[in-house]
Design an enzyme around this catalytic site. Structure first.
Site, PDB file in Angstrom:
ATOM      1  N   GLU A 189       0.863  -1.184   0.019  1.00 23.49           N
ATOM      2  CA  GLU A 189      -0.016   0.226   0.105  1.00 23.49           C
ATOM      3  C   GLU A 189       0.852   1.306   0.096  1.00 23.49           C
ATOM      4  O   GLU A 189       0.705   2.340   0.799  1.00 23.49           O
ATOM      5  CB  GLU A 189      -1.089   0.151   1.319  1.00 23.49           C
ATOM      6  CG  GLU A 189      -2.362   0.910   1.001  1.00 23.49           C
ATOM      7  CD  GLU A 189      -3.055   0.811   2.032  1.00 23.49           C
ATOM      8  OE1 GLU A 189      -2.744   1.639   3.198  1.00 23.49           O
ATOM      9  OE2 GLU A 189      -4.279   0.554   2.163  1.00 23.49           O
ATOM     10  N   HIS A 248     -15.070   2.909  17.860  1.00 21.73           N
ATOM     11  CA  HIS A 248     -13.582   2.525  18.036  1.00 21.73           C
ATOM     12  C   HIS A 248     -13.221   2.681  19.451  1.00 21.73           C
ATOM     13  O   HIS A 248     -13.678   3.803  20.119  1.00 21.73           O
ATOM     14  CB  HIS A 248     -12.677   3.801  17.109  1.00 21.73           C
ATOM     15  CG  HIS A 248     -11.257   3.212  16.900  1.00 21.73           C
ATOM     16  ND1 HIS A 248     -10.397   3.364  17.958  1.00 21.73           N
ATOM     17  CD2 HIS A 248     -10.835   2.603  15.954  1.00 21.73           C
ATOM     18  CE1 HIS A 248      -9.126   3.006  17.543  1.00 21.73           C
ATOM     19  NE2 HIS A 248      -9.052   2.551  16.034  1.00 21.73           N
TER      20      HIS A 248
HETATM   21  C1  UD1 Z   1      -4.222   3.642  14.701  1.00 21.60           C
HETATM   22  C2  UD1 Z   1      -3.275   4.196  13.661  1.00 21.60           C
HETATM   23  C3  UD1 Z   1      -4.071   4.844  12.335  1.00 21.60           C
HETATM   24  C4  UD1 Z   1      -5.186   3.687  11.953  1.00 21.60           C
HETATM   25  C5  UD1 Z   1      -6.043   3.180  13.129  1.00 21.60           C
HETATM   26  C6  UD1 Z   1      -6.851   2.197  12.781  1.00 21.60           C
HETATM   27  C7  UD1 Z   1      -1.225   5.268  14.123  1.00 21.60           C
HETATM   28  C8  UD1 Z   1      -0.563   6.643  14.610  1.00 21.60           C
HETATM   29  N1  UD1 Z   1      -2.429   5.437  14.083  1.00 21.60           N
HETATM   30  O1  UD1 Z   1      -5.032   4.668  15.202  1.00 21.60           O
HETATM   31  O2  UD1 Z   1      -3.414   5.010  11.349  1.00 21.60           O
HETATM   32  O3  UD1 Z   1      -5.975   4.378  10.896  1.00 21.60           O
HETATM   33  O4  UD1 Z   1      -5.011   2.803  14.058  1.00 21.60           O
HETATM   34  O5  UD1 Z   1      -7.835   1.987  13.596  1.00 21.60           O
HETATM   35  O6  UD1 Z   1      -0.487   4.322  13.928  1.00 21.60           O
HETATM   36  N2  UD1 Z   1      -7.356   1.144  21.800  1.00 21.60           N
HETATM   37  C9  UD1 Z   1      -7.795   0.119  22.402  1.00 21.60           C
HETATM   38  N3  UD1 Z   1      -7.660  -1.175  21.896  1.00 21.60           N
HETATM   39  C10 UD1 Z   1      -7.349  -1.530  20.812  1.00 21.60           C
HETATM   40  C11 UD1 Z   1      -7.133  -0.309  19.873  1.00 21.60           C
HETATM   41  C12 UD1 Z   1      -6.925   0.943  20.404  1.00 21.60           C
HETATM   42  O7  UD1 Z   1      -8.082   0.384  23.696  1.00 21.60           O
HETATM   43  O8  UD1 Z   1      -7.533  -2.640  20.337  1.00 21.60           O
HETATM   44  C13 UD1 Z   1      -7.211   2.441  22.277  1.00 21.60           C
HETATM   45  C14 UD1 Z   1      -6.106   2.475  23.393  1.00 21.60           C
HETATM   46  O9  UD1 Z   1      -6.397   3.506  24.392  1.00 21.60           O
HETATM   47  C15 UD1 Z   1      -5.078   3.176  22.305  1.00 21.60           C
HETATM   48  C16 UD1 Z   1      -5.809   4.176  21.551  1.00 21.60           C
HETATM   49  O10 UD1 Z   1      -6.909   3.564  21.412  1.00 21.60           O
HETATM   50  O11 UD1 Z   1      -3.766   3.881  23.208  1.00 21.60           O
HETATM   51  C17 UD1 Z   1      -5.299   4.685  20.200  1.00 21.60           C
HETATM   52  O12 UD1 Z   1      -4.497   3.596  19.637  1.00 21.60           O
HETATM   53  P1  UD1 Z   1      -3.570   3.843  18.694  1.00 21.60           P
HETATM   54  O13 UD1 Z   1      -2.968   2.853  17.619  1.00 21.60           O
HETATM   55  O14 UD1 Z   1      -2.455   4.744  19.139  1.00 21.60           O
HETATM   56  O15 UD1 Z   1      -4.390   4.803  17.450  1.00 21.60           O
HETATM   57  P2  UD1 Z   1      -5.504   4.548  16.638  1.00 21.60           P
HETATM   58  O16 UD1 Z   1      -6.381   5.930  16.772  1.00 21.60           O
HETATM   59  O17 UD1 Z   1      -6.306   3.510  16.964  1.00 21.60           O
HETATM   60  N1  UDP Z   2     -13.608  -2.917  10.572  1.00 18.16           N
HETATM   61  C1  UDP Z   2     -14.062  -3.891  11.326  1.00 18.16           C
HETATM   62  N2  UDP Z   2     -14.915  -3.801  12.261  1.00 18.16           N
HETATM   63  C2  UDP Z   2     -15.645  -2.633  12.693  1.00 18.16           C
HETATM   64  C3  UDP Z   2     -15.088  -1.431  11.881  1.00 18.16           C
HETATM   65  C4  UDP Z   2     -14.207  -1.729  10.652  1.00 18.16           C
HETATM   66  O1  UDP Z   2     -13.843  -5.100  10.887  1.00 18.16           O
HETATM   67  O2  UDP Z   2     -16.161  -2.601  13.613  1.00 18.16           O
HETATM   68  C5  UDP Z   2     -12.784  -3.017   9.435  1.00 18.16           C
HETATM   69  C6  UDP Z   2     -13.153  -2.149   8.223  1.00 18.16           C
HETATM   70  O3  UDP Z   2     -13.914  -3.122   7.243  1.00 18.16           O
HETATM   71  C7  UDP Z   2     -11.734  -2.209   7.535  1.00 18.16           C
HETATM   72  C8  UDP Z   2     -10.828  -1.650   8.610  1.00 18.16           C
HETATM   73  O4  UDP Z   2     -11.553  -2.277   9.703  1.00 18.16           O
HETATM   74  O5  UDP Z   2     -11.181  -2.966   6.851  1.00 18.16           O
HETATM   75  C9  UDP Z   2     -10.771  -0.123   8.817  1.00 18.16           C
HETATM   76  O6  UDP Z   2     -10.110   0.052  10.020  1.00 18.16           O
HETATM   77  P1  UDP Z   2     -10.055   1.443  10.856  1.00 18.16           P
HETATM   78  O7  UDP Z   2     -10.946   2.368  10.069  1.00 18.16           O
HETATM   79  O8  UDP Z   2      -9.853   1.201  12.218  1.00 18.16           O
HETATM   80  O9  UDP Z   2      -8.660   2.029  10.034  1.00 18.16           O
HETATM   81  P2  UDP Z   2      -8.205   2.981   8.844  1.00 18.16           P
HETATM   82  O10 UDP Z   2      -8.679   1.969   7.729  1.00 18.16           O
HETATM   83  O11 UDP Z   2      -8.679   4.242   8.787  1.00 18.16           O
HETATM   84  O12 UDP Z   2      -6.760   3.026   8.934  1.00 18.16           O
END
Ligand code: UD1
Ligand code: UDP
Length: 374
Positions: free
Chosen positions: A121, A248
């Site tokens: 990607e 999320h």
């Molecule tokens: C991250 C990625 C973003 C991606 C997104 C997909 C970075 C900087 N950001 O953002 O590019 O679009 O993931 O969803 O890499 N948390 C939980 N459980 C989980 C996941 C997250 O509790 O399974 C909470 C935690 O408090 C964590 C916070 O979400 O600290 C943020 O997670 P983080 O991976 O830093 O950023 P995202 O906003 O999820």
């Molecule tokens: N997705 C999922 N369950 C959910 C919401 C999203 O499996 O409840 C999937 C969605 O189909 C997509 C991916 O998660 O493939 C997108 O992830 P996210 O939006 O967290 O991250 P981004 O794509 O913005 O990096």
């Protein structure tokens, strides 16, 4: 020469977009190819949900996630932990996906250990380093380190060429998310339990149009997310719509959605869904409001119009194809464009074309071919 690939993944979208590549590499079953899968677990629950569904068992799990992690601490931790592991495992090539902190720190650690990097990607650019933030810069850093760039589209390949990446290092493959989507659709279609997952919502809201909403972007935290919730409340004054919102777990969005929307009779706030269940939700929705990258890439397969709640997108192919429209995290534009899609059949029909400009479902096949033959 034997090859030892080290695949790094940390978040939900990386796992979704990498499992088709992992499956394909494993299916090769070649003696001269070995594979190490490392989960940084930048995400914990969201990652585990996908790994379990896809039956991917990592060889290493760095378990780095902490609650409400900051970009600097997360990155520092990832860099140190991935670096140490690379020193131990000594793969011949590291494979990263996308634009997350895991991908960026993984590429940087590989560079420090002089291990070549493949970037899946590659080449998506918005042109604005603060949107998506920090992903625009993360992806550029990976791009400046990688020597093998798997660009999902011609546009992404052009962006790489314009940054002087030589042509022989760029491979246009399609996005592996379409491969994942096709696999997930097949799982849903072959399992009546999965197919019937949303019967309750259909029964309760079947005559309403379902708006599927996802929101998690860092640049929307604060004012942007408040605008989005305000817009949803206005849209929900209409009796003919219901909003389904898998929330999320990031506390910056989770708490606001819970406090403002959980009591509304036409809002279904749900926990993050299994990938197969989310795919079914997409197919039953009328339109999608999202700031997600992956969801923008998936919705066109189902012919669902997407209103992208961002000011820029590094995935303009959907906008160019007419199936997506940028509305920002802007109250007026979200409300106006949603109403237009609900009230104007022609606008809806023009955006509801089922054509996916991001891939054809064969991306992982192409990627594995290059990986094995390089
Ligand atoms: C991250 C990625 C973003 C991606 C997104 C997909 C970075 C900087 N950001 O953002 O590019 O679009 O993931 O969803 O890499 N948390 C939980 N459980 C989980 C996941 C997250 O509790 O399974 C909470 C935690 O408090 C964590 C916070 O979400 O600290 C943020 O997670 P983080 O991976 O830093 O950023 P995202 O906003 O999820
Ligand atoms: N997705 C999922 N369950 C959910 C919401 C999203 O499996 O409840 C999937 C969605 O189909 C997509 C991916 O998660 O493939 C997108 O992830 P996210 O939006 O967290 O991250 P981004 O794509 O913005 O990096």
């Amino acid at each position: 020469m034997p090859k030892h690939f080290f695949i790094l993944l940390g978040t939900r979208p990386e796992a979704i977009k990498l499992f088709p590549v992992i499956n394909r590499l494993k299916a090769e079953n070649r003696k001269d190819i070995s594979l190490t899968i490392c989960a940084t677990a930048q995400h914990r629950q969201l990652l585990d949900q996908v790994l379990k569904l896809a039956k991917v068992v990592p060889d290493f799990d760095l378990n780095v996630m902490t609650a409400n992690q900051t970009l600097d601490h997360l990155t520092a931790r990832l860099l140190g932990e991935v670096g140490e592991l690379l020193e131990k495992v000594k793969p011949t090539r590291v494979i990263v996906q996308g634009d997350t902190a895991t991908a960026m720190a993984g590429a940087l650690a590989s560079y420090y250990h002089r291990i070549p990097v493949s970037h899946i990607e590659a080449g998506l650019r918005s042109g604005d380093i603060f949107s998506p933030w920090p992903e625009e810069v993360n992806r550029k850093i990976v791009g400046s380190i990688a020597d093998q760039h798997f660009a999902p589209t011609e546009r992404a390949a052009r962006a790489l060429r314009s940054e002087n990446v030589s042509d022989d290092r760029i491979h246009v493959t399609g996005n592996t998310v379409v491969d994942a989507l096709i696999l997930a659709k097949a799982m849903v279609e072959s399992d009546p339990g999965l197919a019937g997952r949303w019967d309750g919502i259909k029964k309760r809201h079947g005559n309403r149009r379902i708006i599927l909403v996802t929101c998690h972007r860092r640049e929307n935290f604060g004012g942007g997310v408040i605008n989005i919730v305000n817009a949803l409340e206005t849209i929900l004054r209409r009796e003919d719509v219901a909003v389904v919102l898998p929330v999320h777990p990031n506390p910056n969005v989770r708490d606001l959605f819970a406090s403002r929307l959980s009591d509304h009779p036409r809002v279904v706030l749900i926990s993050p869904q299994e990938y197969t269940d989310f795919v079914s939700l997409l197919s039953l929705s009328h339109l999608v409001l999202t700031d997600s990258g992956g969801v923008q890439e998936e919705a066109p397969t189902f012919g669902k119009p997407v209103l992208v709640m961002r000011d820029t997108t590094e995935r303009p192919e959907g906008v160019e194809a007419g199936t997506a429209r940028l509305v920002g995290a802007n109250y007026d534009r979200i409300v106006a464009e949603t109403f237009r899609l609900l009230d104007d059949d022609e606008t809806y029909a023009a955006m509801a074309r089922s054509h996916n400009p991001f891939g054809d479902g064969h991306a992982s096949e192409r990627i594995v071919k290059v990986l094995l033959n390089a």
